[in-house]
Design a protein around this motif. Sequence first.
Motif, mmCIF file in Angstrom:
data_model
loop_
_atom_site.group_PDB
_atom_site.id
_atom_site.type_symbol
_atom_site.label_atom_id
_atom_site.label_comp_id
_atom_site.label_asym_id
_atom_site.label_seq_id
_atom_site.Cartn_x
_atom_site.Cartn_y
_atom_site.Cartn_z
ATOM 1 N N PRO A 149 2.496 -6.985 2.764
ATOM 2 C CA PRO A 149 3.545 -7.810 2.366
ATOM 3 C C PRO A 149 4.765 -7.133 2.219
ATOM 4 N N LEU A 150 4.915 -5.812 2.181
ATOM 5 C CA LEU A 150 6.112 -5.174 2.178
ATOM 6 C C LEU A 150 6.928 -4.828 3.652
ATOM 7 N N ALA A 151 6.067 -5.090 4.580
ATOM 8 C CA ALA A 151 6.263 -4.651 5.595
ATOM 9 C C ALA A 151 7.927 -5.157 6.231
ATOM 10 N N ASN A 152 8.327 -6.242 5.861
ATOM 11 C CA ASN A 152 9.714 -6.596 6.519
ATOM 12 C C ASN A 152 10.883 -6.777 5.221
ATOM 13 N N LEU A 153 10.409 -6.132 4.012
ATOM 14 C CA LEU A 153 11.284 -6.456 3.019
ATOM 15 C C LEU A 153 12.184 -5.161 2.888
ATOM 16 N N ASP A 154 13.474 -5.558 2.067
ATOM 17 C CA ASP A 154 14.036 -4.223 1.610
ATOM 18 C C ASP A 154 13.592 -3.607 0.561
ATOM 19 N N PRO A 155 14.170 -2.602 -0.034
ATOM 20 C CA PRO A 155 13.330 -1.808 -1.236
ATOM 21 C C PRO A 155 13.351 -2.456 -2.398
ATOM 22 N N ALA A 156 14.248 -3.120 -2.917
ATOM 23 C CA ALA A 156 14.175 -4.188 -4.166
ATOM 24 C C ALA A 156 13.709 -5.253 -4.078
ATOM 25 N N THR A 157 13.670 -6.003 -2.944
ATOM 26 C CA THR A 157 12.960 -7.297 -2.666
ATOM 27 C C THR A 157 11.287 -6.842 -2.738
ATOM 28 N N GLY A 158 11.018 -5.624 -2.054
ATOM 29 C CA GLY A 158 9.769 -5.280 -2.374
ATOM 30 C C GLY A 158 9.145 -4.945 -3.541
ATOM 31 N N LYS A 159 10.150 -4.565 -4.386
ATOM 32 C CA LYS A 159 9.570 -4.199 -5.640
ATOM 33 C C LYS A 159 9.371 -5.416 -6.329
ATOM 34 N N THR A 160 10.221 -6.541 -6.062
ATOM 35 C CA THR A 160 10.247 -7.652 -6.738
ATOM 36 C C THR A 160 9.007 -8.414 -6.269
ATOM 37 N N ALA A 161 8.651 -8.344 -5.062
ATOM 38 C CA ALA A 161 7.404 -8.863 -4.258
ATOM 39 C C ALA A 161 6.149 -8.277 -5.240
ATOM 40 N N ILE A 162 6.050 -7.194 -5.413
ATOM 41 C CA ILE A 162 5.122 -6.516 -6.361
ATOM 42 C C ILE A 162 4.841 -6.958 -7.629
ATOM 43 N N GLU A 163 6.120 -7.058 -8.099
ATOM 44 C CA GLU A 163 5.958 -7.602 -9.514
ATOM 45 C C GLU A 163 5.695 -9.288 -9.638
ATOM 46 N N LEU A 164 6.021 -10.082 -8.465
ATOM 47 C CA LEU A 164 5.680 -11.299 -8.188
ATOM 48 C C LEU A 164 4.134 -11.483 -8.137
ATOM 49 N N ILE A 165 3.609 -10.878 -7.402
ATOM 50 C CA ILE A 165 2.323 -10.784 -7.262
ATOM 51 C C ILE A 165 1.357 -10.551 -8.369
ATOM 52 N N ASP A 166 1.941 -9.590 -9.367
ATOM 53 C CA ASP A 166 1.459 -9.082 -10.569
ATOM 54 C C ASP A 166 1.504 -10.247 -11.614
ATOM 55 N N GLU A 167 2.705 -10.845 -11.529
ATOM 56 C CA GLU A 167 2.821 -12.002 -12.504
ATOM 57 C C GLU A 167 1.686 -13.244 -11.932
ATOM 58 N N ILE A 168 1.662 -13.502 -10.911
ATOM 59 C CA ILE A 168 0.704 -14.499 -10.271
ATOM 60 C C ILE A 168 -0.587 -14.303 -10.965
ATOM 61 N N HIS A 169 -0.933 -12.786 -10.721
ATOM 62 C CA HIS A 169 -2.221 -12.384 -11.007
ATOM 63 C C HIS A 169 -2.643 -12.659 -12.590
ATOM 64 N N ALA A 170 -1.440 -12.143 -13.355
ATOM 65 C CA ALA A 170 -1.480 -12.273 -14.853
ATOM 66 C C ALA A 170 -1.717 -13.790 -15.187
ATOM 67 N N GLU A 171 -0.964 -14.749 -14.721
ATOM 68 C CA GLU A 171 -0.734 -16.026 -15.056
ATOM 69 C C GLU A 171 -2.020 -17.000 -14.600
ATOM 70 N N THR A 172 -2.441 -16.747 -13.517
ATOM 71 C CA THR A 172 -3.460 -17.678 -12.834
ATOM 72 C C THR A 172 -4.933 -16.870 -12.960
ATOM 73 N N GLY A 173 -4.935 -15.566 -12.969
ATOM 74 C CA GLY A 173 -6.358 -14.846 -13.094
ATOM 75 C C GLY A 173 -7.149 -15.089 -11.684
ATOM 76 N N LYS A 174 -6.198 -15.455 -10.538
ATOM 77 C CA LYS A 174 -6.889 -15.377 -9.381
ATOM 78 C C LYS A 174 -7.234 -13.898 -8.859
ATOM 79 N N THR A 175 -8.147 -13.898 -7.802
ATOM 80 C CA THR A 175 -8.726 -12.526 -7.228
ATOM 81 C C THR A 175 -7.401 -12.329 -6.350
ATOM 82 N N ILE A 176 -6.813 -11.247 -6.298
ATOM 83 C CA ILE A 176 -5.770 -10.777 -5.548
ATOM 84 C C ILE A 176 -6.390 -9.423 -4.688
#
Length: 574
Positions: free
Chosen positions: A178-205
């Motif tokens: 997921p981080l392959a084509n992202l700038d550093p700050a956007t990559g950081k945000t992507a990891i935070e977003l995945i974490d938020e999705i995991h916390a809110e939905t309980g899906k398997t990531i």
Amino acid sequence: MHEARQTAGPVISFSNFTFRYFSQAENTLHDIQLDIAPGEKILIIGASGSGKSTLGRCLNGLIPFSYRGKTSGALFIGGRSAAALNIFELSKQVGTVLQDSDSQFVGLTVGEDIAFSLENDAVAVDEMHRRVAKAAAMVDMDRLLDSSPFELSGGQKQRTSLAGVMTGGAEILVFDEPLANLDPATGKTAIELIDEIHAETGKTIIIIEHRLEDVLHRHVDRIITISGGRIAADMDSDHLLSSGILKENGIREPLYITALGYAGVDVRPEIRPGYIGTLDMDAAGAPLRKWFTGAKKKERPPSPKNILSIEHLSFSYEPGREVLRDVSFDIGEGEMVSIIGRNGAGKSTLARLLCGFEVPSSGSIFFGGRDIRDETIRERAEYIGFVMQNPNQMISETMIRDEVGLGLKLRGAGEAEREKRIAKTLEICGLAPFAGWPVSALSFGQKKRVTVASILVLEPRVLILDEPTAGQDYRHYSEFMDFLKTLNRRGVTVILITHDMHLMLEYTPRAIVLSDGALVSDAPASSILTDGEVIRKANLRETSLYTLAQKAGIENEAEFVQAFIDYEPGAGRQ
């Protein structure tokens, strides 16, 4: 015949699972034993060719529906045998966000793309609008529903893909690089977003990624290390980072772990090294301060004469939308320089201007003191080589050897000379074992090395590389960067357009930072990544070394980072 079913238990279960592609003589996966519980957040890491992407393809149905091969053993998903599921049934269980977001888009707008699975399920229009709006809001794309997916930034494209799989209702989400084509700050945000999705939905990531330090910006339950198609380790981050498994398997450890090693800190699970935020500074602080006090400063070499000079350069693709604005800087002969900044900052456009693919709106470009405005692309190619970010945009031959040798052939080099230089370049780029292979059989990272080799073989005086290490594991990354440093020591000027802050810190003493088409900094890499204002403007992120220095009570973070760069043997490789 009734399909095999598991009782309640793991949401994913591999049992004695083996896979071989029909195009290969040997198995890619060997005897995989792995259970993943519902709601777990798992990171899968491994070097290129380790089998980690193949494991992901088995989960999302690309194997066997797109990639054919022979399997043995068992794979259960959601309690059902994967072998008995068709691709439609699998897509209901497993949603995937691919490395190349463009290949995943099917709609003309963001809203249409997010709604695609709902349309296939004949969901009522009102309900469809509600679910699209909810998914778009969750990933902060609700204001761009009418935009074309292909006009979005890298981070926005990934958010759109994520919203699309969220509407499908899959309980397992797979993120492939997921981080392959992202700038550093956007990559950081992507990891935070995945974490938020995991916390809110309980899906398997499940995250498949080789940028370990970036993923560990947020908690993961387990890290599965794949090597040679086998599971080499299955443990939490504290135990993994305390072991020698990463180095043994060609995976880069986080920079702060390397710094702890330099300072003589005993990195063990008890000091919680798995995340920099949990690190026990009572154990690490004093050794770090002592090491920093004793670190020797390197003398900086004098500035070389200029080989490239950019003066007041501006460019627009269309009137009223400047991509570059009044940019000026010099690059010395034999320098190795990074050009960094957020997605859309103008980095790739600058490279295209240097190579002659585009003509400046105003300003000048000088090579060796002469104005090259009127020189053609072909003329500039004699001394400036350019390796594009997307390898598929550069490849024109079927076979690897022919692709690497094409430029030499077009320049009239003799067969003996061609073969000699092709063989040498293939070896350096880690492609010698694949010399007789078709390009289509390679991974994304391997294709990237082919395009790099096709330019390196021409021996240009200035080499510009757009994201040179994207998709490459640490071993190939290190081998390739060692080769670039060898070229650099021989006088070749190297310009790296990159999002990789590790690369910038380790290999380029100087970095040029662009933001919204303007130059915002031209300074040592250690200064840039400890300057909050530059970091904010350019969508960068502080290096973990900066955070480590702060936690250790070292006031001059830039000097600490520079001490790390200077101390690191072999420019960062052990």
